[in-house]
Write a protein that holds these residues in place. Structure first.
Motif, PDB file in Angstrom:
ATOM      1  N   VAL A 194       0.849  -1.193   0.000  1.00 13.93           N
ATOM      2  CA  VAL A 194       0.000   0.000   0.000  1.00 13.93           C
ATOM      3  C   VAL A 194       0.890   1.250   0.000  1.00 13.93           C
ATOM      4  CG1 VAL A 194      -1.701   1.328   1.284  1.00 13.93           C
ATOM      5  CG2 VAL A 194      -1.877  -1.167   1.182  1.00 13.93           C
ATOM      6  N   GLY A 195       0.619   2.140  -0.924  1.00 11.61           N
ATOM      7  CA  GLY A 195       1.408   3.369  -1.039  1.00 11.61           C
ATOM      8  C   GLY A 195       2.546   3.273  -2.021  1.00 11.61           C
ATOM      9  N   SER A 196       2.902   2.058  -2.392  1.00  7.66           N
ATOM     10  CA  SER A 196       3.962   1.879  -3.387  1.00  7.66           C
ATOM     11  C   SER A 196       3.328   1.495  -4.723  1.00  7.66           C
ATOM     12  CB  SER A 196       4.937   0.789  -2.933  1.00  7.66           C
ATOM     13  OG  SER A 196       4.270  -0.458  -2.853  1.00  7.66           O
ATOM     14  N   HIS A 197       4.156   1.108  -5.682  1.00  4.26           N
ATOM     15  CA  HIS A 197       3.647   0.676  -6.987  1.00  4.26           C
ATOM     16  C   HIS A 197       2.658   1.682  -7.566  1.00  4.26           C
ATOM     17  CE1 HIS A 197       4.941  -2.987  -4.893  1.00  4.26           C
ATOM     18  NE2 HIS A 197       5.277  -3.430  -6.073  1.00  4.26           N
ATOM     19  N   GLY A 198       3.049   2.948  -7.591  1.00  6.15           N
ATOM     20  CA  GLY A 198       2.153   3.968  -8.136  1.00  6.15           C
ATOM     21  C   GLY A 198       1.158   4.468  -7.109  1.00  6.15           C
ATOM     22  N   ASN A 199       1.571   4.436  -5.820  1.00  3.71           N
ATOM     23  CA  ASN A 199       0.699   4.913  -4.741  1.00  3.71           C
ATOM     24  C   ASN A 199      -0.649   4.219  -4.733  1.00  3.71           C
ATOM     25  OD1 ASN A 199       2.576   6.837  -3.718  1.00  3.71           O
ATOM     26  ND2 ASN A 199       2.054   8.195  -5.426  1.00  3.71           N
ATOM     27  N   ILE A 200      -0.649   2.902  -4.767  1.00  2.00           N
ATOM     28  CA  ILE A 200      -1.909   2.160  -4.778  1.00  2.00           C
ATOM     29  C   ILE A 200      -2.568   2.218  -3.409  1.00  2.00           C
ATOM     30  CG2 ILE A 200      -1.029   0.602  -6.560  1.00  2.00           C
ATOM     31  CD1 ILE A 200      -0.841  -1.552  -4.406  1.00  2.00           C
ATOM     32  N   ASP A 201      -3.889   2.111  -3.383  1.00  2.00           N
ATOM     33  CA  ASP A 201      -4.629   2.132  -2.131  1.00  2.00           C
ATOM     34  C   ASP A 201      -4.872   0.701  -1.663  1.00  2.00           C
ATOM     35  OD1 ASP A 201      -6.590   1.165  -3.835  1.00  2.00           O
ATOM     36  OD2 ASP A 201      -7.663   3.063  -3.938  1.00  2.00           O
ATOM     37  N   TYR A 202      -5.482   0.583  -0.492  1.00  2.00           N
ATOM     38  CA  TYR A 202      -5.638  -0.767   0.068  1.00  2.00           C
ATOM     39  C   TYR A 202      -6.651  -1.599  -0.713  1.00  2.00           C
ATOM     40  CZ  TYR A 202      -9.762   1.140   2.584  1.00  2.00           C
ATOM     41  OH  TYR A 202     -10.957   1.720   2.912  1.00  2.00           O
ATOM     42  N   GLN A 203      -7.618  -0.961  -1.372  1.00  2.00           N
ATOM     43  CA  GLN A 203      -8.560  -1.728  -2.177  1.00  2.00           C
ATOM     44  C   GLN A 203      -7.839  -2.451  -3.315  1.00  2.00           C
ATOM     45  OE1 GLN A 203      -9.075   1.480  -1.311  1.00  2.00           O
ATOM     46  NE2 GLN A 203     -11.160   1.748  -0.526  1.00  2.00           N
ATOM     47  N   THR A 204      -6.908  -1.747  -3.961  1.00  2.00           N
ATOM     48  CA  THR A 204      -6.141  -2.359  -5.045  1.00  2.00           C
ATOM     49  C   THR A 204      -5.229  -3.454  -4.501  1.00  2.00           C
ATOM     50  OG1 THR A 204      -6.148  -0.227  -6.188  1.00  2.00           O
ATOM     51  CG2 THR A 204      -4.577  -1.883  -6.956  1.00  2.00           C
ATOM     52  N   ALA A 205      -4.654  -3.226  -3.319  1.00  2.00           N
ATOM     53  CA  ALA A 205      -3.799  -4.246  -2.708  1.00  2.00           C
ATOM     54  C   ALA A 205      -4.604  -5.496  -2.376  1.00  2.00           C
ATOM     55  CB  ALA A 205      -3.138  -3.688  -1.453  1.00  2.00           C
ATOM     56  N   PHE A 206      -5.839  -5.318  -1.928  1.00  2.00           N
ATOM     57  CA  PHE A 206      -6.685  -6.482  -1.659  1.00  2.00           C
ATOM     58  C   PHE A 206      -7.020  -7.234  -2.952  1.00  2.00           C
ATOM     59  CE2 PHE A 206      -8.113  -4.404   2.464  1.00  2.00           C
ATOM     60  CZ  PHE A 206      -7.455  -5.342   3.252  1.00  2.00           C
ATOM     61  N   ALA A 207      -7.051  -6.520  -4.060  1.00  3.24           N
ATOM     62  CA  ALA A 207      -7.264  -7.181  -5.348  1.00  3.24           C
ATOM     63  C   ALA A 207      -6.125  -8.153  -5.627  1.00  3.24           C
ATOM     64  CB  ALA A 207      -7.366  -6.142  -6.462  1.00  3.24           C
TER      65      ALA A 207
END
Length: 433
Positions: free
Chosen positions: A86-99
């Protein structure tokens, strides 16, 4: 259903074993929301998602695999999710991380139904496996030290000793001392009891209060976070989260498999070198990971703490059925857990001690062979220093076959490892990380 007579056990023994296992692992209900809330996930969401994932995985283990092995969100993967993804890889949010977790869970389900899972486990060099476990241990122990202020940032040396006279640091040191004494005395539920004692001390010193009471009806503030596999896959592709998915998948596979085999051996349930109903057992973890991601928690894993229940006599799924029912009951103690988890000094000792237990894997690394030892060392060193489990795994998988090639031992390396090395090199060199 549980074949108690065939396994030479009784209902009373199995229920007591389940209570023992629950007490040794219930700390995850407190610690997991603390870690994932740092990634912005609402506390109540993680609290309930942790319980849902634990109940789903452990119930599956009880009813379909009939093993006394409990499942819950794994330590290390939650820290990786919160502090590296979360916050890395283009500042991804936790929803994307859960994906990414959701996709890893689906792949794990597929692999659990095929032989590729066994091939993958056999292909990964043992020293890399031990290095990954030890590196994760060092990583989460460092997080525990940092959260309480026992270590702090330093302008020239990155880290330094924190203010040991601060209330948080002093409480953490007392909690750590109490918990390691309990561990040394082999008290069942040492982590949980240590947190309880630390919380009582915090309450007496005015650092902890229960303004919202102790009980409340369970609820999920954000409902289901991930529901569409196509959308989840699109998020992974859009943000190039391939290494993240692979890291979740890889660690979960061999961590879960190793734990299951170890606990099954302890319980005397192995048939030679084979584990009966292995497919059903592995499905418990993969399904729990997938369901957990839908509601808002990091990947699950079989808990080595299940060995305490086995030591208490647990041999069947009745043990894990008991664990599941206790997890369901814990869902009504949200306000209590929220108050306790708000004070990091209460939960940090658990992180530090679990980290130390995972570090024990270094004893299995072949330090006498440089081409075996250095990749493992690189993994252990880089995980906490880069705050990324994925980076540590990547550097290990790149350096291992490279050293084998130089020494003329290229035949000792499984072709799959070469493929991973190329993919990881491409990811580090050309993709965001």
């Amino acid at each position: 259903m549980f074949k108690l007579k065939d396994n030479h056990t009784t209902v009373r023994t199995e229920v007591m074993a389940g209570i023992t296992t629950f007490l040794t692992m219930v700390y995850i209900v407190v610690v997991n929301p603390v870690i994932l809330s740092d990634a912005g996930v609402p506390f109540d969401q993680v609290f309930m998602a942790t319980i849902i994932a634990s109940v789903v995985g452990t119930l599956w283990m009880a009813l379909f695999a009939n093993y006394p092995i409990a499942v819950a969100p794994g330590m290390g993967m939650n820290a990786y999710f919160a502090y590296s993804v979360v916050g890395s890889h283009g500042n991804i949010d936790y929803q994307t991380a859960f994906a990414a977790v959701f996709i890893a869970g689906i792949i794990f389900i597929i692999l659990s139904l095929t032989r590729f899972r066994e091939v993958l486990i056999e292909a990964i060099p043992e020293n890399l496996k031990h290095g990954i476990s030890a590196g994760i241990g060092l990583f989460i122990a460092f997080i525990g030290l940092r959260l309480t202020g026992l270590v702090t940032s330093h302008p020239s040396n990155l880290v330094a000793l924190g203010d040991l006279h601060s209330p948080s640091a002093m409480l953490a040191l007392v909690g750590l001392a109490v918990t390691i004494i309990l561990f040394a005395l082999k008290v069942n539920g040492a982590l949980f009891i240590g947190m309880v004692i630390t919380a009582v001390i915090a309450l007496l010193t005015g650092q902890l209060s229960f303004n919202e009471g102790f009980l409340a009806l369970p609820h999920l503030p954000e409902g289901i976070i991930i529901a569409n596999p196509i959308t989840a896959l699109g998020d992974v592709i859009q943000h190039s989260l391939y290494a993240v998915v692979f890291s979740f998948l890889l660690v979960t596979i061999f961590d879960t498999t190793g734990t299951m085999v170890a606990v099954a051996q302890q319980a005397g349930l192995m048939k030679g070198k084979k584990m009966p109903r292995a497919r059903e057992a592995l499905l418990s973890d993969s399904i729990a990971t997938t369901v957990g991601a839908m509601f808002g928690t990091s990947p699950t894993s079989a808990f080595i703490e299940s060995s305490t229940g086995v030591a208490a006599g647990g041999k069947t799924g009745l043990t894990t059925l008991t664990v599941s029912l206790l997890f369901i009951a814990s869902a009504f103690f949200g306000p209590l857990v929220s108050a306790v988890s708000g004070l990091s000094a209460i939960t940090a000792p658990a992180l530090i001690i679990v980290g130390s237990l995972m570090m024990s894997n270094v004893v299995h690394i072949n330090w006498n062979e440089f081409d075996e030892a250095f990749p493992a060392f690189l993994i252990i060193l880089s995980m906490p220093l880069t705050s990324s489990i994925a980076t540590g795994i990547a550097l290990g998988f790149i350096s291992y076959p490279l050293l084998k090639l130089v020494k003329g031992k290229w035949r000792e390396v499984h072709p799959i490892v070469y493929v991973f090395a190329v993919l990881f090199f491409y990811q580090l060199a050309f993709l965001p990380h």
